[in-house]
Design an enzyme around this catalytic site. Sequence first.
Site, PDB file in Angstrom:
ATOM      1  N   CYS A 163       0.860  -1.070   0.059  1.00  0.00           N
ATOM      2  CA  CYS A 163      -0.097  -0.077   0.019  1.00  0.00           C
ATOM      3  C   CYS A 163       0.802   1.204   0.101  1.00  0.00           C
ATOM      4  O   CYS A 163       0.394   2.247   0.665  1.00  0.00           O
ATOM      5  CB  CYS A 163      -0.837   0.122   1.370  1.00  0.00           C
ATOM      6  SG  CYS A 163      -2.087  -1.073   1.086  1.00  0.00           S
ATOM      7  N   ALA A 164       2.113   0.880  -0.536  1.00  0.00           N
ATOM      8  CA  ALA A 164       2.785   2.245  -0.990  1.00  0.00           C
ATOM      9  C   ALA A 164       3.557   2.159  -2.231  1.00  0.00           C
ATOM     10  O   ALA A 164       4.577   2.225  -2.458  1.00  0.00           O
ATOM     11  CB  ALA A 164       3.992   2.251   0.300  1.00  0.00           C
TER      12      ALA A 164
END
Length: 454
Positions: free
Chosen positions: A376-377
Amino acid sequence: MSAFTVATDRTLCEPLPVLGRDVTVPLVTGGEVTYAALDYAASAPALQRVWDDVAAYAPYYGSVHRGAGYLSQLSTDLFENSRRTVAEFLGCRPGDQVVFTRSTTDSLNLLARALPEGCQVFVFETEHHASLLPWRDARVTYLNAPRTPAQAVETLERALADRDPYGPALVCVTGASNVTGELWPVRELAAAAHAHGARIVLDAAQLAPHHPVDIADLDVDWVAFSGHKLYAPFGAGVLAGRADWLSDAEPYLAGGGASRTVARRADGGVDVAWHTTAARHEAGSPNVIGAYAIASACTALKEAGFDALVAREQELIARVREGLARVPGVRVLSLFGDDAPRVGVLSFVVEGWNSSHFAAALSAEYGIGVRDGLFCAHPLVRTLLGSAPQEPGECGAPEAEPGERSLNAIRVSFGAGTPDEHVERFTGAVAELVRDGARWNYRTEDGRCVPDRG
């Protein structure tokens, strides 16, 4: 020196008791083994202390702010006392508010809804999506990934000085990366923001479980974090800090609890007077279990002593890094360099291996739980890997030829509840997998790499 550097010359403490420390899992190669939970950055196990506190309260559960009965009054007191405990844990200033939310993501979306008109937001591309994406209704400037802490401060200063118009502004920055574990220069970034008339919110999701976070000392305007990363996985989070933007904004959710009075007008409409306290953004029945769990975790961490917890974690980090350094073809990802201070979060790639395949083999053959992917980055991981957006290959085959860049990464993360043995098993398993290969066949199922059981 980092604002979060802590002396490590003391006797190491024992890991804090957590749920699941004795859970055994089956291996595809036969037998069972105690599960090594090394995915704390996603969700940390509950502290035994938190579980015991919640269990002791559970029979007395009642409505919050909504009843005259004994259990309702007790639950209301517990909820508000939890707010005070969190405020003390974060070093809140007089006048600061502590708002209970669902998570860090929820907290930052709440703040995004409270931005004054015309506010500009400045955020580095290195942020987790929880702090990268909520600002859809604002004018956002995405800053390139810095390669040193000093460069991060310089980049922010230039962007703030050049903003046009020179109106309200908010800086959003992480305290510790969920990809590399590296600590960011929060105090220096806060000083830069304030020097240019901006405010700053600290995403402390990965920092608060590992280091003390003091709002006044760091001079940040808000802090956001999640209970499920702070050893309190009961569906609650926190947004704490300055009250003015929050009190001036429309309620995050409209409903009971957020409203002080509601009355029908003669024309048939409804007039509402909203609370100006934290309740303004806590509509609905509060998650008293989640709030109490966070407060219990805050108390447990403070009583254990962050100096001792940090010292032990730094020793575990050193063991992991030393173990990975001995394995050919393993590259640990870093933004600020190998010597940058960090928490117990490390991501790496293995030359010639599909990350999903490697992580699946660690689980199925060794009973070790890590995470693979982009965490999620996505912009940050792709910057570190030097790869464009692509779909990973089949898990049963390498996704890259030797010498080529991997498309995804593997992340190992740990904390106050991690036994030494789990770290030793992890580094040994990585070395054995790279040397001997997987002992089982794997296939892709619903986008996941899983053992092929025939």
